[in-house]
Design a protein around this motif. Structure first.
Motif, PDB file in Angstrom:
ATOM      1  N   ASN A  58       0.848  -1.191   0.000  1.00  0.00           N
ATOM      2  CA  ASN A  58       0.000   0.000   0.000  1.00  0.00           C
ATOM      3  C   ASN A  58       0.884   1.242   0.000  1.00  0.00           C
ATOM      4  O   ASN A  58       1.804   1.353   0.803  1.00  0.00           O
ATOM      5  CB  ASN A  58      -0.896   0.016   1.239  1.00  0.00           C
ATOM      6  CG  ASN A  58      -1.912  -1.094   1.200  1.00  0.00           C
ATOM      7  OD1 ASN A  58      -2.395  -1.461   0.130  1.00  0.00           O
ATOM      8  ND2 ASN A  58      -2.228  -1.654   2.351  1.00  0.00           N
ATOM      9  N   THR A  83      -0.016   5.744   2.259  1.00  0.00           N
ATOM     10  CA  THR A  83      -0.933   5.607   3.403  1.00  0.00           C
ATOM     11  C   THR A  83      -0.300   6.192   4.656  1.00  0.00           C
ATOM     12  O   THR A  83       0.890   6.288   4.755  1.00  0.00           O
ATOM     13  CB  THR A  83      -1.278   4.129   3.671  1.00  0.00           C
ATOM     14  OG1 THR A  83      -0.058   3.388   3.741  1.00  0.00           O
ATOM     15  CG2 THR A  83      -2.157   3.580   2.599  1.00  0.00           C
ATOM     16  N   LYS A 113     -11.674  -3.241   2.252  1.00  0.00           N
ATOM     17  CA  LYS A 113     -10.266  -3.126   2.632  1.00  0.00           C
ATOM     18  C   LYS A 113     -10.199  -3.014   4.151  1.00  0.00           C
ATOM     19  O   LYS A 113     -10.906  -2.199   4.748  1.00  0.00           O
ATOM     20  CB  LYS A 113      -9.658  -1.875   1.984  1.00  0.00           C
ATOM     21  CG  LYS A 113      -8.256  -1.548   2.442  1.00  0.00           C
ATOM     22  CD  LYS A 113      -7.234  -2.448   1.794  1.00  0.00           C
ATOM     23  CE  LYS A 113      -5.859  -2.260   2.413  1.00  0.00           C
ATOM     24  NZ  LYS A 113      -4.902  -3.264   1.920  1.00  0.00           N
ATOM     25  N   TYR A 131      -7.833  -2.173   7.314  1.00  0.00           N
ATOM     26  CA  TYR A 131      -6.567  -1.632   7.829  1.00  0.00           C
ATOM     27  C   TYR A 131      -6.362  -1.987   9.307  1.00  0.00           C
ATOM     28  O   TYR A 131      -5.433  -1.506   9.923  1.00  0.00           O
ATOM     29  CB  TYR A 131      -6.573  -0.102   7.728  1.00  0.00           C
ATOM     30  CG  TYR A 131      -6.225   0.446   6.367  1.00  0.00           C
ATOM     31  CD1 TYR A 131      -4.980   0.211   5.793  1.00  0.00           C
ATOM     32  CD2 TYR A 131      -7.123   1.232   5.667  1.00  0.00           C
ATOM     33  CE1 TYR A 131      -4.643   0.742   4.556  1.00  0.00           C
ATOM     34  CE2 TYR A 131      -6.792   1.774   4.433  1.00  0.00           C
ATOM     35  CZ  TYR A 131      -5.555   1.528   3.887  1.00  0.00           C
ATOM     36  OH  TYR A 131      -5.236   2.059   2.668  1.00  0.00           O
ATOM     37  N   GLY A 165     -13.454   7.250   4.478  1.00  0.00           N
ATOM     38  CA  GLY A 165     -12.920   6.258   3.529  1.00  0.00           C
ATOM     39  C   GLY A 165     -12.841   6.771   2.097  1.00  0.00           C
ATOM     40  O   GLY A 165     -12.553   6.004   1.174  1.00  0.00           O
ATOM     41  N   THR A 198      -9.306   6.402   0.679  1.00  0.00           N
ATOM     42  CA  THR A 198      -8.971   4.982   0.481  1.00  0.00           C
ATOM     43  C   THR A 198      -9.618   4.474  -0.811  1.00  0.00           C
ATOM     44  O   THR A 198      -8.979   3.731  -1.577  1.00  0.00           O
ATOM     45  CB  THR A 198      -9.450   4.140   1.687  1.00  0.00           C
ATOM     46  OG1 THR A 198      -8.867   4.680   2.873  1.00  0.00           O
ATOM     47  CG2 THR A 198      -9.043   2.686   1.554  1.00  0.00           C
ATOM     48  N   LYS A 244      -7.602   5.922  -3.669  1.00  0.00           N
ATOM     49  CA  LYS A 244      -6.292   5.249  -3.773  1.00  0.00           C
ATOM     50  C   LYS A 244      -6.439   3.832  -4.313  1.00  0.00           C
ATOM     51  O   LYS A 244      -5.554   3.323  -5.000  1.00  0.00           O
ATOM     52  CB  LYS A 244      -5.597   5.233  -2.411  1.00  0.00           C
ATOM     53  CG  LYS A 244      -4.994   6.595  -2.086  1.00  0.00           C
ATOM     54  CD  LYS A 244      -4.252   6.578  -0.784  1.00  0.00           C
ATOM     55  CE  LYS A 244      -3.562   7.932  -0.585  1.00  0.00           C
ATOM     56  NZ  LYS A 244      -3.082   8.092   0.777  1.00  0.00           N
ATOM     57  N   THR A 245      -7.556   3.203  -4.013  1.00  0.00           N
ATOM     58  CA  THR A 245      -7.785   1.850  -4.544  1.00  0.00           C
ATOM     59  C   THR A 245      -8.015   1.926  -6.057  1.00  0.00           C
ATOM     60  O   THR A 245      -7.501   1.090  -6.804  1.00  0.00           O
ATOM     61  CB  THR A 245      -8.989   1.179  -3.851  1.00  0.00           C
ATOM     62  OG1 THR A 245      -8.832   1.308  -2.456  1.00  0.00           O
ATOM     63  CG2 THR A 245      -9.095  -0.285  -4.212  1.00  0.00           C
ATOM     64  N   VAL A 305      -3.525   1.551  -3.240  1.00  0.00           N
ATOM     65  CA  VAL A 305      -3.879   0.707  -2.099  1.00  0.00           C
ATOM     66  C   VAL A 305      -4.499  -0.576  -2.650  1.00  0.00           C
ATOM     67  O   VAL A 305      -5.289  -0.529  -3.584  1.00  0.00           O
ATOM     68  CB  VAL A 305      -4.880   1.456  -1.182  1.00  0.00           C
ATOM     69  CG1 VAL A 305      -5.550   0.513  -0.216  1.00  0.00           C
ATOM     70  CG2 VAL A 305      -4.176   2.573  -0.418  1.00  0.00           C
ATOM     71  N   LYS A 357      -6.867  -3.699  -2.689  1.00  0.00           N
ATOM     72  CA  LYS A 357      -8.165  -4.078  -2.106  1.00  0.00           C
ATOM     73  C   LYS A 357      -8.080  -5.499  -1.535  1.00  0.00           C
ATOM     74  O   LYS A 357      -7.279  -6.306  -2.025  1.00  0.00           O
ATOM     75  CB  LYS A 357      -9.242  -3.986  -3.187  1.00  0.00           C
ATOM     76  CG  LYS A 357      -9.040  -4.981  -4.316  1.00  0.00           C
ATOM     77  CD  LYS A 357      -9.887  -4.693  -5.518  1.00  0.00           C
ATOM     78  CE  LYS A 357      -9.570  -5.734  -6.580  1.00  0.00           C
ATOM     79  NZ  LYS A 357      -9.646  -5.266  -7.927  1.00  0.00           N
TER      80      LYS A 357
END
Lengths: 232, 289
Positions: A229, A232, B12, B14, B41, B44, B47-48, B53, B55
C-alpha cells in the motif's frame, strides 16, 4: 520504463553531479596525500578500498532515499506505469549510479597518481587499470542487489538497517581474513586470475550477474512491491 | 449509457479502519461528488481506484475493464489530481512538467500552456514557493494536459480560499462541456459538491450511505422542524436522526411523503443540504454506537 529511469536523473541531476564530484575529489585528495606521505601506505590503501566500496554503495541509494523523502512512489504509480516497471527502473538507475560512482573514484585515483607523478607503491599498480574497478563494481552489484528486496519489503529506514548489519558482518569477515595473508597480494591474485581468463571471463561474470538479478532479486522485489500500500 | 467507473463490493481492512462492501457507478459524462466526514474512507476508495492501495475484495472497473488487468491503458486515460503536488518541491513547474509529460503519449503542450496562462501560474518559480491555490492549479494543469477522459480529484478544494475555490469549480463545470469526460471529486466541503456534482456518493465510516443523482437526493431528504410534542418513539422511526432543544426539534427524514402523512402540516419542511445529511447521519451512527 526508460522515462522512469530518466526522471530520477532529470530531477536530481544537480545532486548526482555534486555527489560524483565529491567522490572524485575525495579519491584524488586521499590518494595524493597518502602517496605523498608514504607512511602506512598498505593500511591506508586498504581503507581507501573500503571507503570506495561503501561510498559508492551509499551513492547508489540516492534515488531510493529521495523517493522515500518525497513519497514519490505513490505519485509515479498513479502514472501509466506498472509497479514491476517501477521496481526494475529503480534497480537499473541504482546500478547506473554505482557505475558512475566507481568511475568517479577511478578517475579520482588517476588524478591523484598524476599529481604525485606516479603510483609510488607496487601494491597499488592494479588500481591504475580498469579491471580491478570492474570487478569491484560487479562484486558490489551482486552483494547489494540482494539488499533491494529488503528496501521494497520494509522501506528505506528498516531495510537499510537490516542491510547495514549484513554489510558490517561482511566487512568484519573481510578484515578478519586479512590476518592470514597480505591483502594486496590477495587483490593481485584476483586480478591475475581475471586477466588469465581475459575479458571474455569478465563478460561471463557479468552475464551470470545479470541472470542472477533478473531471475532472482528483481522478481522477488517486484512481488514484494506488487501488493504494497502506497501513500498511506 | 456507458460507465467510466464501476465499483462493486470493495473492501479493505486496515485494522483500525475498514472499507465495507463499497459499491457505486459513475456514468460517462458526469461529475460525481464523493462526500463524507474525515475518516469516512473517501481517500482509500480513490487510492484503490488508482492502485495505490490494494483491495482485500471486490471489483473496480475503469472504462469497462478491470483496473489492475488494464492498469497502464486505463491510467493513460486518467488525470489524477493530488491534494497538493508536494513532491519535488525544489523543481519549477516547467521542470516538473518535463518529468511528467513523457509518460503520456497524448500529452498536449498547447493545452498545458493554455492552462498555465489561464491560471496565471509562474512556470519557473520553485513549487515550494507556491501558495496552496497555485499548487492546486499546477496539479490540475499537469493532470489535464494529456486529454484525460476521467479526472480523479482527492480533496481539491480543501484549504483553498473562496475565490480560488469558486474559480476551480467554474473550471470543472466548463470542463464538462466535453461529454466524454467524467470527474470523481472527493470533498468534505459539501457546498462545493452541491454546486458541481451530478451524482453524489455519501460515505460514512467506511460504508456507502447512498449513491444517487443530486436531484434524487434532494427529493428524498428533507429537514423537518417543529415542536417537541410531535416527537415520540413512534414518529422518531421516520427520521434518520432527530435533535431536540428548548424551542423544538429538528430532524432529517429520508421519506418525505411518509413523514408528511404522520406529522401533516404541524411541522415545517425544508430542503436538506448535503451538510444536513452528513450531520444527521453522523448523529445516527453515534446513536447506534
Amino acid at each position: 520504463m526508460v522515462q522512469l529511469i530518466l526522471k530520477d536523473f532529470r530531477v536530481h541531476a544537480l545532486l548526482v553531479v555534486i555527489c560524483l564530484a565529491a567522490l572524485f575529489a575525495a579519491s584524488t585528495l586521499y590518494i595524493a596525500l597518502v602517496l605523498l606521505s608514504g607512511n602506512g601506505f598498505k593500511t591506508e590503501l586498504m581503507l581507501y578500498t573500503l571507503i570506495t566500496i561503501l561510498s559508492s554503495s551509499a551513492v547508489s541509494l540516492l534515488f531510493f532515499i529521495q523517493d522515500e523523502m518525497f513519497k514519490t512512489d505513490a505519485v509515479f504509480v498513479s502514472l501509466p506505469v506498472s509497479r514491476k516497471q517501477l521496481v526494475w527502473s529503480k534497480y537499473i538507475s541504482s546500478i547506473v549510479l554505482l557505475l558512475l560512482a566507481f568511475t568517479a573514484h577511478f578517475f579520482g585515483f588517476q588524478l591523484g597518481v598524476v599529481i604525485n607523478n606516479g603510483v609510488g607503491f607496487e601494491g597499488a599498480v592494479v588500481y591504475e587499470g580498469p579491471l580491478l574497478w570492474c570487478m569491484l563494481l560487479l562484486a558490489v552489484v551482486a552483494f547489494k542487489s540482494y539488499a533491494f528486496p529488503l528496501y521494497f519489503k520494509f522501506g528505506m529506514a528498516t531495510g537499510g538497517m537490516v542491510f547495514s548489519v549484513f554489510q558490517l558482518l561482511v566487512v568484519i569477515a573481510f578484515l578478519y581474513s586479512l590476518q592470514f595473508e597480505t591483502w594486496t597480494d590477495q587483490i593481485n591474485a584476483v586480478v591475475v586470475w581475471a586477466e588469465q581468463r581475459s575479458l571474455g571471463g569478465l563478460f561471463g561474470m557479468l552475464l551470470c550477474l545479470v541472470v542472477l538479478l533478473t531471475s532472482g532479486s528483481m522478481p522477488l522485489s517486484a512481488q514484494l512491491f506488487k501488493n504494497k500500500n502506497l501513500g498511506t | 449509457m456507458s460507465n467510466t467507473l464501476e465499483i462493486s463490493n470493495l473492501s479493505k481492512n486496515y485494522g483500525d479502519f475498514q472499507l465495507k462492501d463499497v459499491s457505486f457507478t459513475l456514468p460517462t459524462g458526469y461529475i460525481m461528488g464523493l462526500i463524507g466526514p474525515n475518516g469516512a474512507g473517501k481517500t482509500t476508495v480513490i487510492k484503490t481506484i488508482m492502485n495505490l492501495v490494494m483491495k482485500d475484495k471486490g471489483e473496480v472497473q475503469l472504462f469497462g475493464k478491470d483496473h489492475r488487468d488494464f492498469e497502464i491503458e486505463a491510467k493513460k486515460r486518467i488525470g489524477f489530481v493530488y491534494d497538493t503536488p508536494n513532491y519535488y518541491e525544489h523543481l519549477s513547474l516547467k521542470r516538473l512538467k518535463n518529468v511528467i509529460a513523457p509518460f503520456y503519449d497524448r500529452w498536449d503542450e498547447n493545452i498545458f500552456m493554455d492552462l498555465v496562462g489561464r491560471f496565471e501560474i509562474p512556470l519557473n518559480k520553485p513549487l515550494k514557493k507556491f501558495s496552496k491555490g497555485m499548487a492546486m492549479k499546477s496539479s490540475i494543469a499537469l493532470a489535464l494536459s494529456h486529454h484525460a477522459e476521467f479526472i480523479v480529484m482527492d480533496e481539491p478544494t480543501s484549504g483553498l480560499d473562496p475565490v480560488v475555490r469558486r474559480e476551480m469549480l467554474d473550471f470543472l463545470r466548463n470542463l464538462m462541456e466535453d461529454e466524454k469526460k467524467s470527474i470523481l471529486f472527493s470533498s468534505h466541503i459539501t457546498t462545493d459538491i452541491e454546486q458541481v456534482a451530478d451524482y453524489i456518493t455519501f460515505m460514512h465510516k467506511g460504508k456507502v450511505v447512498f449513491s444517487k443523482t443530486k436531484d434524487a437526493v434532494r427529493e428524498q431528504y428533507a429537514l423537518v422542524k417543529g415542536g417537541n410534542e410531535l416527537i415520540n418513539e413512534a414518529t422518531k422511526q421516520h427520521f434518520v436522526a432527530v435533535r431536540t432543544g428548548a424551542y423544538g426539534f429538528e430532524g432529517l427524514t429520508d421519506d418525505v411523503s411518509q413523514t408528511k402523512k404522520i406529522l401533516s402540516n404541524s411541522a415545517i419542511y425544508e430542503k436538506a443540504t448535503l451538510e444536513d445529511i452528513m450531520f444527521f447521519n453522523n448523529i445516527k451512527t453515534k446513536a447506534e454506537g
